[in-house]
Design a protein around this motif. Structure first.
Motif, PDB file in Angstrom:
ATOM      1  N   PRO A   1       0.835  -1.212   0.000  1.00 13.51           N
ATOM      2  CA  PRO A   1       0.000   0.000   0.000  1.00 13.51           C
ATOM      3  C   PRO A   1       0.867   1.259   0.000  1.00 13.51           C
ATOM      4  CG  PRO A   1      -0.752  -1.587   1.657  1.00 13.51           C
ATOM      5  CD  PRO A   1       0.583  -2.065   1.175  1.00 13.51           C
ATOM      6  N   TRP A   2       0.368   2.322  -0.674  1.00 12.96           N
ATOM      7  CA  TRP A   2       1.119   3.571  -0.775  1.00 12.96           C
ATOM      8  C   TRP A   2       0.262   4.775  -0.401  1.00 12.96           C
ATOM      9  CZ3 TRP A   2       4.409   5.196  -5.658  1.00 12.96           C
ATOM     10  CH2 TRP A   2       5.521   5.929  -5.227  1.00 12.96           C
ATOM     11  N   GLY A   3      -0.904   4.551   0.158  1.00 11.90           N
ATOM     12  CA  GLY A   3      -1.744   5.645   0.630  1.00 11.90           C
ATOM     13  C   GLY A   3      -2.255   6.525  -0.495  1.00 11.90           C
ATOM     14  N   GLU A   4      -2.466   7.796  -0.188  1.00  9.91           N
ATOM     15  CA  GLU A   4      -3.042   8.733  -1.157  1.00  9.91           C
ATOM     16  C   GLU A   4      -1.971   9.571  -1.838  1.00  9.91           C
ATOM     17  OE1 GLU A   4      -6.224  10.977   0.559  1.00  9.91           O
ATOM     18  OE2 GLU A   4      -7.346   9.194   1.170  1.00  9.91           O
ATOM     19  N   VAL A   5      -0.781   9.015  -1.976  1.00  9.80           N
ATOM     20  CA  VAL A   5       0.321   9.738  -2.602  1.00  9.80           C
ATOM     21  C   VAL A   5      -0.083  10.201  -4.002  1.00  9.80           C
ATOM     22  CG1 VAL A   5       1.330   7.607  -3.519  1.00  9.80           C
ATOM     23  CG2 VAL A   5       2.774   9.608  -3.182  1.00  9.80           C
ATOM     24  N   ALA A   6       0.281  11.427  -4.349  1.00  8.86           N
ATOM     25  CA  ALA A   6      -0.069  11.980  -5.661  1.00  8.86           C
ATOM     26  C   ALA A   6       1.175  12.247  -6.495  1.00  8.86           C
ATOM     27  CB  ALA A   6      -0.877  13.269  -5.487  1.00  8.86           C
ATOM     28  N   THR A   7       2.104  13.040  -5.972  1.00  9.39           N
ATOM     29  CA  THR A   7       3.349  13.341  -6.687  1.00  9.39           C
ATOM     30  C   THR A   7       4.519  12.980  -5.768  1.00  9.39           C
ATOM     31  OG1 THR A   7       3.191  15.634  -5.903  1.00  9.39           O
ATOM     32  CG2 THR A   7       2.353  15.145  -8.128  1.00  9.39           C
ATOM     33  N   PRO A   8       4.916  11.725  -5.777  1.00 11.29           N
ATOM     34  CA  PRO A   8       5.951  11.269  -4.842  1.00 11.29           C
ATOM     35  C   PRO A   8       7.310  11.899  -5.133  1.00 11.29           C
ATOM     36  CG  PRO A   8       5.474   9.574  -6.456  1.00 11.29           C
ATOM     37  CD  PRO A   8       4.451  10.647  -6.659  1.00 11.29           C
ATOM     38  N   ASP A   9       8.116  12.003  -4.093  1.00 11.56           N
ATOM     39  CA  ASP A   9       9.499  12.444  -4.239  1.00 11.56           C
ATOM     40  C   ASP A   9      10.422  11.305  -3.834  1.00 11.56           C
ATOM     41  OD1 ASP A   9       9.397  12.353  -1.460  1.00 11.56           O
ATOM     42  OD2 ASP A   9       9.199  14.518  -1.238  1.00 11.56           O
ATOM     43  N   ALA A  10      11.718  11.583  -3.767  1.00 12.16           N
ATOM     44  CA  ALA A  10      12.700  10.535  -3.466  1.00 12.16           C
ATOM     45  C   ALA A  10      12.455   9.917  -2.093  1.00 12.16           C
ATOM     46  CB  ALA A  10      14.113  11.121  -3.548  1.00 12.16           C
ATOM     47  N   GLU A  11      12.005  10.716  -1.118  1.00  3.47           N
ATOM     48  CA  GLU A  11      11.727  10.176   0.211  1.00  3.47           C
ATOM     49  C   GLU A  11      10.548   9.209   0.178  1.00  3.47           C
ATOM     50  OE1 GLU A  11      11.231  13.219   3.099  1.00  3.47           O
ATOM     51  OE2 GLU A  11      13.297  13.946   2.947  1.00  3.47           O
ATOM     52  N   ASP A  12       9.539   9.530  -0.618  1.00  3.34           N
ATOM     53  CA  ASP A  12       8.392   8.628  -0.748  1.00  3.34           C
ATOM     54  C   ASP A  12       8.811   7.291  -1.364  1.00  3.34           C
ATOM     55  OD1 ASP A  12       6.451  10.437   0.267  1.00  3.34           O
ATOM     56  OD2 ASP A  12       6.423  11.480  -1.665  1.00  3.34           O
ATOM     57  N   ILE A  13       9.689   7.344  -2.359  1.00  5.60           N
ATOM     58  CA  ILE A  13      10.181   6.106  -2.971  1.00  5.60           C
ATOM     59  C   ILE A  13      10.958   5.282  -1.945  1.00  5.60           C
ATOM     60  CG2 ILE A  13      11.730   5.142  -4.714  1.00  5.60           C
ATOM     61  CD1 ILE A  13       9.242   6.213  -5.944  1.00  5.60           C
ATOM     62  N   ALA A  14      11.811   5.943  -1.175  1.00  4.98           N
ATOM     63  CA  ALA A  14      12.598   5.237  -0.171  1.00  4.98           C
ATOM     64  C   ALA A  14      11.691   4.583   0.872  1.00  4.98           C
ATOM     65  CB  ALA A  14      13.571   6.202   0.502  1.00  4.98           C
ATOM     66  N   ALA A  15      10.626   5.291   1.274  1.00  4.74           N
ATOM     67  CA  ALA A  15       9.693   4.727   2.253  1.00  4.74           C
ATOM     68  C   ALA A  15       8.959   3.527   1.672  1.00  4.74           C
ATOM     69  CB  ALA A  15       8.694   5.800   2.696  1.00  4.74           C
ATOM     70  N   LEU A  16       8.615   3.597   0.385  1.00  3.86           N
ATOM     71  CA  LEU A  16       7.934   2.481  -0.279  1.00  3.86           C
ATOM     72  C   LEU A  16       8.841   1.253  -0.325  1.00  3.86           C
ATOM     73  CD1 LEU A  16       5.371   1.596  -1.906  1.00  3.86           C
ATOM     74  CD2 LEU A  16       6.616   2.293  -3.969  1.00  3.86           C
ATOM     75  N   VAL A  17      10.106   1.467  -0.652  1.00  2.00           N
ATOM     76  CA  VAL A  17      11.061   0.354  -0.710  1.00  2.00           C
ATOM     77  C   VAL A  17      11.241  -0.260   0.673  1.00  2.00           C
ATOM     78  CG1 VAL A  17      13.478  -0.249  -1.126  1.00  2.00           C
ATOM     79  CG2 VAL A  17      12.255   1.210  -2.751  1.00  2.00           C
ATOM     80  N   GLU A  18      11.328   0.566   1.698  1.00  2.00           N
ATOM     81  CA  GLU A  18      11.481   0.043   3.058  1.00  2.00           C
ATOM     82  C   GLU A  18      10.252  -0.768   3.468  1.00  2.00           C
ATOM     83  OE1 GLU A  18      13.005  -1.198   6.378  1.00  2.00           O
ATOM     84  OE2 GLU A  18      14.139  -0.056   4.874  1.00  2.00           O
ATOM     85  N   ALA A  19       9.069  -0.305   3.070  1.00  2.00           N
ATOM     86  CA  ALA A  19       7.847  -1.062   3.361  1.00  2.00           C
ATOM     87  C   ALA A  19       7.868  -2.411   2.647  1.00  2.00           C
ATOM     88  CB  ALA A  19       6.614  -0.255   2.932  1.00  2.00           C
ATOM     89  N   PHE A  20       8.415  -2.452   1.444  1.00  2.00           N
ATOM     90  CA  PHE A  20       8.542  -3.721   0.731  1.00  2.00           C
ATOM     91  C   PHE A  20       9.475  -4.669   1.476  1.00  2.00           C
ATOM     92  CE2 PHE A  20      11.287  -6.212  -2.116  1.00  2.00           C
ATOM     93  CZ  PHE A  20      10.349  -7.113  -2.595  1.00  2.00           C
ATOM     94  N   HIS A  21      10.644  -4.177   1.908  1.00  2.00           N
ATOM     95  CA  HIS A  21      11.580  -5.032   2.653  1.00  2.00           C
ATOM     96  C   HIS A  21      10.907  -5.593   3.905  1.00  2.00           C
ATOM     97  CE1 HIS A  21      14.887  -4.123   0.061  1.00  2.00           C
ATOM     98  NE2 HIS A  21      15.052  -2.875   0.467  1.00  2.00           N
TER      99      HIS A  21
END
Length: 689
Positions: A559-579
């Motif tokens: 899940p990635w919530g209501e993200v609209a225009t992600p930045d590098a921090e959002d990508i990093a958080a998504l990857v950490e959630a995957f791990h």
């Protein structure tokens, strides 16, 4: 559409099962939700639906014209696939790829079988036609669509007598232009012929799964349309003209238009309501970890609520056919009240998956059934009252039940009737426990960390015994558990899932593609909600991503919530959630390995009004009904019987005990204590040494 209609204040949720049609009725004038059951009519489920609504109107004092909203869960699509009562279809695919359905994944489920059963193929080879065209995986054209060849293709479709057409062209998820043009040409020539496009139904990578899903959808279109037409013809009866939504496999509801175009989304329509109810009760009971079990007449469904969230998967299957669509995660086995007990040639007692169904049903129903079932075993041991089944609506045949158990189970095994019945329940409970274990263990979860939520018409008779076997110390019996799936449906929202497969590294360098894809998903989600008449303030759009380590052949939904225009921090958080998810699911993670995004998803939700039901007051009669002879711990004993509808906070139920209500009976095992909890839920706890 979404505002409260004061002129039509009644909302009805219907869950049509294999044995009974369950209804929950919420009347905004008094704020009370009521339950009703009526036998399912397999020949035409809309008959049972209308009969149930009419009976409920008479029982609870509302007019059919008072009903403003009907939320409808149905097994019509599921049953059509299982029984192979499908339309005659043709598959159009890229020339050279006509055998994708038979090649599938080269999976052998029975790896030691000398003659494994082949995977089902719903469209035979002579009705799978190649189309001269080809797209590349990046969406560019390798071979243009040969429009000059289409008239001959149309003639071939007509000669094959097709009722519908499935179109699944190579890499159409990346560029649907060829599919869309082909569909336009077919519809111009044959406007009466339903066409299903893979780019509409399942625009995702993996050719076999995408094609299978599209074929299922195409073959279901005529079947579901015929049912919806019959239902529509009945909706005018007695002023009954509600707005109708159908429940999807993802737990949300959809319009009749969407159901008619994409019926594959209805394949888990009914059971998903129980999972929705579990998610709601998780919050009400302050139990973030629930394992929800729904035991009805024909099946036993297991779903998991973890940390207050219902699990959703992006691919399931039905009868070994993959369905690449979002759906609530659920494990189903053939174990219900109607599951048939028999002794095989080797002297082994088995229960299920064969079921007596609604007709003739268990022997105890007195409708001609001759094979003993789980319900019959519970009756023979005294756990069911033959005079109070379904609140007294149906009388059960005790002599016939005991005779059948003796003849079909007792004599072959050299057992008395009571021992035979106990054997049936022991085998059944072992099957139920195994299904729950598997559902939890595959996620790395410990049953001891969960509360068991028991519902369905038959679940209460087995819950405490199964929980004890699993090491679970708490069982929740919700109010009116026999119709809890309908209760969950009552609070559904309109939901649409949209996906785009775009394989890329989950890193900052991919941000332009990710932002572009998310914007397209959000725009389409907003347009679909607008098409369904959802006001802007009632629209919710959330995102998710299918992710994997580079080189893996499977993905995890993050899940990635209501993200609209992600930045590098959002990508990093998504990857950490995957791990973290990978570690929890598989006990390891590789933070140093590159991670890929395979598919981006949007969940478009149109929020419907949800009047909060109040709890009905306790019935003004004694909570202790008396005692009944029940076979327990090897002997017939006088066991206390309690009236669920008359229970108050002051009552404490010590097991062994029987708790009865209109549409369910609960068996509280020795060593367990039950009291009322939040939302009228009966909470049973096991005494620990």
């Amino acid at each position: 559409m979404t505002s409260t209609d004061t002129a039509r204040p009644v909302r009805i949720a219907v869950d049509i099962g294999g044995t009974f049609t369950d209804l929950q009725i919420l009347d905004a004038r008094n704020g009370i939700a009521r339950a009703w059951k009526t036998p399912t009519t397999p020949e035409d489920p809309s008959i049972g639906l209308m009969r149930g609504v009419t009976e409920a109107a008479e029982r609870f004092g509302f007019a059919l014209a008072d009903v403003g909203l009907l939320l409808h869960g149905t097994t019509i699509a599921t049953n059509a696939v299982l029984e192979r009562k499908l339309a005659r279809g043709v598959l159009l695919t890229t020339a050279g790829f006509e055998d994708v359905l038979e090649i599938n994944r080269h999976v052998r489920r029975d790896i030691y079988g000398l003659a494994p059963e082949p995977f089902p193929t719903l469209i035979p080879r002579d009705r799978r036609l190649g189309v001269p065209e080809r797209m590349r995986a990046d969406g560019t054209t390798e071979t243009a669509l040969d429009e000059a060849a289409i008239p001959a293709l149309l003639d071939r479709i007509a000669a094959l007598g097709a009722d519908c057409v499935a179109v699944s062209l190579l890499h159409a998820y990346a560029n649907p232009a060829h599919e869309q043009r082909l569909a336009t040409m077919i519809r111009v020539a044959r406007p009466d012929l339903p066409v299903s496009l893979s780019s509409d139904i399942s625009p995702e990578i993996r050719e076999y799964e995408r094609t299978s899903t599209t074929v299922l959808n195409a073959l279901l279109v005529p079947v579901v349309k015929a049912y919806l037409d019959r239902l529509d013809a009945r909706l005018g009866e007695g002023g009954f003209q509600p707005l109708v939504f159908l429940v999807q496999s993802n737990g949300g509801v959809c319009s009749l238009r969407m159901a008619a175009e994409q019926p594959a989304r209805l394949l888990l329509s009914g059971p998903s309501g129980g999972t929705l109810a579990a998610g709601r009760l998780s919050a009400l009971l302050s139990r973030p970890n629930l394992v929800a079990v729904d035991m009805g007449g024909t099946s036993f469904d297991v779903s998991v609520v973890q940390d207050g969230r219902v699990s959703v998967i992006t691919q399931g299957e039905i009868d070994r056919l993959p369905v690449r669509l979002p759906m609530v995660e659920m494990r189903t086995i053939g174990a219900g009240g109607g599951s048939i007990a028999s002794v095989d040639a080797g002297g082994r007692l088995t229960v299920g998956p064969r079921s007596a169904g609604a007709r003739p049903g268990p022997v105890s129903y007195g409708r001609g059934g001759s094979e003993p079932t789980v319900t019959d075993a519970n009756l023979a041991l005294g756990r069911l009252d033959p005079e109070f089944f379904l609140g007294g609506m149906m009388k059960l045949d005790m002599p016939g039940t005991r005779a059948a158990l003796e003849a079909k189970v007792g004599k072959p095994l050299g057992l008395g009737v009571e021992q035979a019945a106990e054997g049936v329940l022991t085998v059944t409970n072992a099957n139920l426990g195994a299904a729950i274990r598997l559902s939890l263990f595959e996620k790395g979860l410990d049953p001891r960390d969960f509360c068991l939520l028991s519902f369905g018409g038959a679940g209460g008779l087995h819950a405490t015994e199964v929980a004890a076997e699993l090491g679970i110390s708490e069982v929740a019996f919700p109010r009116e558990p026999g119709t809890l799936s309908a209760y969950g449906i009552l609070f559904s929202d309109l939901t649409q899932d949209i996906a785009r497969s775009r394989v890329m590294r989950a890193e900052a360098a991919s941000l332009p593609r990710i932002v572009e894809t998310l914007a397209a998903l959000r725009a389409e989600a907003d347009a679909r909600l607008a098409q369904d008449g959802i006001a802007p303030e009632r629209r919710r759009i959330s995102m998710a991503a299918d992710m994997r380590y580079h080189g893996q052949a499977f993905e995890l939904l993050i899940p990635w919530g209501e993200v609209a225009t992600p930045d590098a921090e959002d990508i990093a958080a998504l990857v950490e959630a995957f791990h973290a998810t990978h570690r929890q699911r598989f006990s390891y993670a590789n933070p140093g390995d590159p991670v890929e995004v395979v598919t981006l998803r949007a969940v478009a939700t149109g929020v419907l009004d949800k009047p909060e039901p109040g709890d009905p007051p306790p019935a003004e009669r004694p909570a202790r009904k008396g005692a009944r002879r029940v076979f327990e711990a090897g002997a017939w004993r006088d066991i206390a019987v309690w009236d669920r509808e008359a229970l108050t906070d002051a009552d404490t139920i010590e097991g062994p005990a029987v708790v009865e209500e209109a549409f369910a009976t609960h068996w509280i095992t020795r060593g367990w204590t039950a009291r009322l909890g939040p939302a009228g839920t009966l909470m049973a706890r096991r005494e620990t040494p």
